[in-house]
Design a protein around this motif. Structure first.
Motif, PDB file in Angstrom:
ATOM      1  N   LYS A   1      19.255  24.919   1.285  1.00 44.23           N
ATOM      2  CA  LYS A   1      17.716  24.529   1.870  1.00 44.23           C
ATOM      3  C   LYS A   1      17.027  25.765   2.332  1.00 44.23           C
ATOM      4  O   LYS A   1      17.695  26.441   2.700  1.00 44.23           O
ATOM      5  N   GLY A   2      15.966  25.564   2.312  1.00 45.85           N
ATOM      6  CA  GLY A   2      14.886  26.474   2.854  1.00 45.85           C
ATOM      7  C   GLY A   2      15.060  26.558   4.520  1.00 45.85           C
ATOM      8  O   GLY A   2      15.704  25.751   5.182  1.00 45.85           O
ATOM      9  N   PRO A   3      14.116  27.331   5.043  1.00 44.00           N
ATOM     10  CA  PRO A   3      13.946  27.579   6.643  1.00 44.00           C
ATOM     11  C   PRO A   3      13.642  26.155   7.267  1.00 44.00           C
ATOM     12  O   PRO A   3      12.982  25.553   6.780  1.00 44.00           O
ATOM     13  N   PRO A   4      13.819  26.131   8.715  1.00 40.89           N
ATOM     14  CA  PRO A   4      13.429  25.055   9.521  1.00 40.89           C
ATOM     15  C   PRO A   4      12.039  25.256   9.659  1.00 40.89           C
ATOM     16  O   PRO A   4      11.359  26.265   9.657  1.00 40.89           O
ATOM     17  N   TRP A   5      11.328  23.884  10.032  1.00 38.27           N
ATOM     18  CA  TRP A   5       9.899  23.819  10.344  1.00 38.27           C
ATOM     19  C   TRP A   5       9.722  23.589  11.704  1.00 38.27           C
ATOM     20  O   TRP A   5      10.471  22.814  12.484  1.00 38.27           O
ATOM     21  N   ALA A   6       8.517  24.258  12.086  1.00 34.50           N
ATOM     22  CA  ALA A   6       8.259  24.039  13.465  1.00 34.50           C
ATOM     23  C   ALA A   6       8.060  22.840  13.931  1.00 34.50           C
ATOM     24  O   ALA A   6       8.446  22.334  15.173  1.00 34.50           O
ATOM     25  N   HIS A   7       7.194  21.941  13.039  1.00 36.62           N
ATOM     26  CA  HIS A   7       6.857  20.559  13.603  1.00 36.62           C
ATOM     27  C   HIS A   7       7.954  19.675  13.586  1.00 36.62           C
ATOM     28  O   HIS A   7       8.216  18.924  14.520  1.00 36.62           O
ATOM     29  N   ASN A   8       9.232  20.050  12.835  1.00 30.12           N
ATOM     30  CA  ASN A   8      10.547  19.192  12.999  1.00 30.12           C
ATOM     31  C   ASN A   8      10.966  19.845  14.208  1.00 30.12           C
ATOM     32  O   ASN A   8      11.695  18.606  14.828  1.00 30.12           O
ATOM     33  N   THR A   9      10.930  21.027  14.438  1.00 31.16           N
ATOM     34  CA  THR A   9      11.573  21.444  15.868  1.00 31.16           C
ATOM     35  C   THR A   9      10.782  20.776  16.824  1.00 31.16           C
ATOM     36  O   THR A   9      11.755  20.318  17.931  1.00 31.16           O
ATOM     37  N   VAL A  10       9.614  20.473  16.834  1.00 30.32           N
ATOM     38  CA  VAL A  10       8.862  19.793  18.037  1.00 30.32           C
ATOM     39  C   VAL A  10       9.362  18.377  18.049  1.00 30.32           C
ATOM     40  O   VAL A  10       9.473  17.894  19.169  1.00 30.32           O
ATOM     41  N   GLY A  11       9.538  17.789  16.972  1.00 33.00           N
ATOM     42  CA  GLY A  11       9.927  16.334  16.971  1.00 33.00           C
ATOM     43  C   GLY A  11      11.268  16.022  17.295  1.00 33.00           C
ATOM     44  O   GLY A  11      11.444  15.005  18.116  1.00 33.00           O
ATOM     45  N   SER A  12      12.274  16.756  16.901  1.00 31.65           N
ATOM     46  CA  SER A  12      13.457  16.858  17.293  1.00 31.65           C
ATOM     47  C   SER A  12      14.010  16.833  18.732  1.00 31.65           C
ATOM     48  O   SER A  12      14.607  16.308  19.321  1.00 31.65           O
ATOM     49  N   ALA A  13      13.159  17.986  19.021  1.00 34.93           N
ATOM     50  CA  ALA A  13      13.169  18.111  20.870  1.00 34.93           C
ATOM     51  C   ALA A  13      12.613  17.107  21.547  1.00 34.93           C
ATOM     52  O   ALA A  13      13.231  16.635  22.688  1.00 34.93           O
TER      53      ALA A  13
ATOM     54  N   PRO B   1       6.218  17.202  -9.563  1.00 31.09           N
ATOM     55  CA  PRO B   1       5.546  18.423  -8.942  1.00 31.09           C
ATOM     56  C   PRO B   1       4.274  17.850  -8.348  1.00 31.09           C
ATOM     57  O   PRO B   1       3.547  17.111  -8.608  1.00 31.09           O
ATOM     58  N   GLY B   2       3.792  18.634  -7.284  1.00 35.45           N
ATOM     59  CA  GLY B   2       2.454  18.379  -6.630  1.00 35.45           C
ATOM     60  C   GLY B   2       2.552  19.454  -5.327  1.00 35.45           C
ATOM     61  O   GLY B   2       3.314  20.035  -5.102  1.00 35.45           O
ATOM     62  N   GLN B   3       1.339  19.128  -4.544  1.00 39.89           N
ATOM     63  CA  GLN B   3       1.371  19.935  -3.158  1.00 39.89           C
ATOM     64  C   GLN B   3       2.685  19.638  -2.412  1.00 39.89           C
ATOM     65  O   GLN B   3       2.784  20.767  -1.728  1.00 39.89           O
ATOM     66  N   GLN B   4       3.237  18.727  -2.538  1.00 41.85           N
ATOM     67  CA  GLN B   4       4.529  18.438  -1.668  1.00 41.85           C
ATOM     68  C   GLN B   4       5.650  19.640  -1.904  1.00 41.85           C
ATOM     69  O   GLN B   4       6.328  19.806  -1.126  1.00 41.85           O
ATOM     70  N   CYS B   5       5.332  20.083  -3.089  1.00 45.73           N
ATOM     71  CA  CYS B   5       6.478  21.324  -3.377  1.00 45.73           C
ATOM     72  C   CYS B   5       6.133  22.449  -2.675  1.00 45.73           C
ATOM     73  O   CYS B   5       7.110  23.252  -2.452  1.00 45.73           O
ATOM     74  N   SER B   6       5.212  22.688  -1.536  1.00 43.53           N
ATOM     75  CA  SER B   6       4.742  23.701  -0.848  1.00 43.53           C
ATOM     76  C   SER B   6       5.941  23.654   0.270  1.00 43.53           C
ATOM     77  O   SER B   6       6.135  24.753   0.733  1.00 43.53           O
ATOM     78  N   TRP B   7       6.333  22.512   0.709  1.00 41.12           N
ATOM     79  CA  TRP B   7       7.261  22.379   1.776  1.00 41.12           C
ATOM     80  C   TRP B   7       8.506  21.783   1.442  1.00 41.12           C
ATOM     81  O   TRP B   7       9.362  21.639   2.259  1.00 41.12           O
ATOM     82  N   CYS B   8       8.887  21.669  -0.119  1.00 43.60           N
ATOM     83  CA  CYS B   8      10.291  21.086  -0.198  1.00 43.60           C
ATOM     84  C   CYS B   8      11.571  21.835   0.308  1.00 43.60           C
ATOM     85  O   CYS B   8      11.352  23.010   0.139  1.00 43.60           O
ATOM     86  N   ASP B   9      12.705  20.971   0.493  1.00 47.69           N
ATOM     87  CA  ASP B   9      13.573  21.933   1.306  1.00 47.69           C
ATOM     88  C   ASP B   9      14.237  22.723   0.101  1.00 47.69           C
ATOM     89  O   ASP B   9      14.926  23.672   0.444  1.00 47.69           O
ATOM     90  N   PHE B  10      14.132  22.363  -1.207  1.00 49.48           N
ATOM     91  CA  PHE B  10      14.945  22.814  -2.240  1.00 49.48           C
ATOM     92  C   PHE B  10      13.713  23.580  -3.180  1.00 49.48           C
ATOM     93  O   PHE B  10      14.161  23.666  -4.335  1.00 49.48           O
ATOM     94  N   ARG B  11      12.954  24.212  -2.602  1.00 48.84           N
ATOM     95  CA  ARG B  11      11.865  25.003  -3.376  1.00 48.84           C
ATOM     96  C   ARG B  11      12.746  26.329  -3.983  1.00 48.84           C
ATOM     97  O   ARG B  11      11.984  26.460  -5.352  1.00 48.84           O
ATOM     98  N   SER B  12      13.524  26.937  -3.336  1.00 46.39           N
ATOM     99  CA  SER B  12      13.969  27.930  -4.088  1.00 46.39           C
ATOM    100  C   SER B  12      14.739  27.851  -5.101  1.00 46.39           C
ATOM    101  O   SER B  12      15.085  28.717  -6.007  1.00 46.39           O
ATOM    102  N   SER B  13      15.179  26.422  -5.519  1.00 40.45           N
ATOM    103  CA  SER B  13      15.900  26.340  -6.464  1.00 40.45           C
ATOM    104  C   SER B  13      15.190  25.371  -7.686  1.00 40.45           C
ATOM    105  O   SER B  13      15.657  24.723  -8.608  1.00 40.45           O
TER     106      SER B  13
END
Length: 284
Positions: free
Chosen positions: A44-56, A246-258
């Motif tokens: 998976k790709g790197p963690p996202w800051a907005h998810n960090t906020v939500g998780s905290a 494919p679409g704009q959501q590909c910008s933040w997909c966890d599996f983008r690198s693959s």
């Protein structure tokens, strides 16, 4: 799935799933395959800051309800958020510190409006239910007692306040209602989205008809997953059975690198780009 023989007269095997699992396939079958079928799963790709906020925020609120009633104070909620904070996904330490302060203000204001003695029926509670085709499970942020009924509460920390349309249209919230009814054996129809940044609540009262509509859509998605999996087991091309969407959501997909298709569809976004814009200081 296809190599499992079903004896005549035996009940059909239920498809085990969560709302997230169904949503992943509905969004992109290739992402579903990467997440749930591929072994080993692609990195998976790197963690996202907005998810960090939500998780905290979610973790702090869960821990707040685990405190003795007399210790459930706004200051305690703030400290819980501080102690569980992470800088994962932020641009730098300064941005992480700014957002820690902002999230702490949200949670302090939020719990100040709660009655510490009002004990929920559950926090981060796993519930489950079955339909004719599905074995559903999911984890609810909070389950409130309101008289003789239970209410599904979902915390939100996103850019914009939640709406009634969002509460009505959320497949996850509808399936949580079914899970609460089955697991806790109590009436449950109301779902609420508590948007901490704005202090607003969006609610919807489900009916048997609205829940049936959500169940039908969930079963349709599960049937499509079954068809795709059986095709793959029978030797179909993997990208025909589980094609990319494919679409704009590909910008933040966890599996983008693959996924070369996703890389070509949209440029990668910075991991802090989904945070709401920071206030611009007034002149002077």
């Amino acid at each position: 799935m296809s190599d499992q023989l079903e004896m005549p007269g035996m009940p059909k095997r239920l498809f085990s799933c969560t709302p997230s699992k169904l949503a992943t396939f509905a969004d992109c079958p290739r992402r579903y395959r990467f997440a749930y079928l591929a072994r080993p799963s692609p990195p998976k790709g790197p963690p996202w800051a907005h998810n960090t906020v939500g998780s905290a925020v979610h973790a702090a609120l869960r821990s707040w309800y685990e405190l003795p009633v007399e210790k459930r104070t706004p200051a305690a909620a703030r400290q819980l958020l501080y102690s569980g904070w992470s800088r994962a996904g932020f641009r730098d330490d300064e941005q992480a510190a700014q957002w820690r302060a902002r999230a702490a203000a949200w949670i302090t204001d939020y719990v100040a409006e709660l009655d510490p003695a009002d004990e929920p029926a559950g926090t981060e509670r796993t519930v489950g239910a079955t339909t004719e085709a599905l074995a559903l499970s999911g984890r609810v942020d909070r389950i409130d007692r309101r008289g003789d009924e239970l209410v599904v509460v979902d915390y939100k920390t996103g850019r914009v306040p939640s709406t009634e349309d969002e509460a009505r249209g959320s497949p996850a919230l509808a399936l949580y209602v079914l899970g609460v009814r089955r697991t806790l054996r109590r009436p449950c129809s109301r779902v609420e989205l508590h948007h901490l940044p704005s202090g607003t609540v969006a609610a919807f009262e489900h009916t048997d008809r609205s829940l049936a509509n959500h169940v039908r859509r969930a079963e349709d998605i599960a049937a499509d997953i079954g068809t795709a999996t059986e095709a793959l087991d029978a030797g179909a091309d993997v990208d025909e059975a589980f094609p990319p969407v494919p679409g704009q959501q590909c910008s933040w997909c966890d599996f983008r690198s693959s996924c070369p298709t996703g890389q070509a569809a949209a440029p990668a976004r910075e991991t802090w780009s989904f945070l709401p814009p920071e206030p611009v200081p007034a002149d002077g």
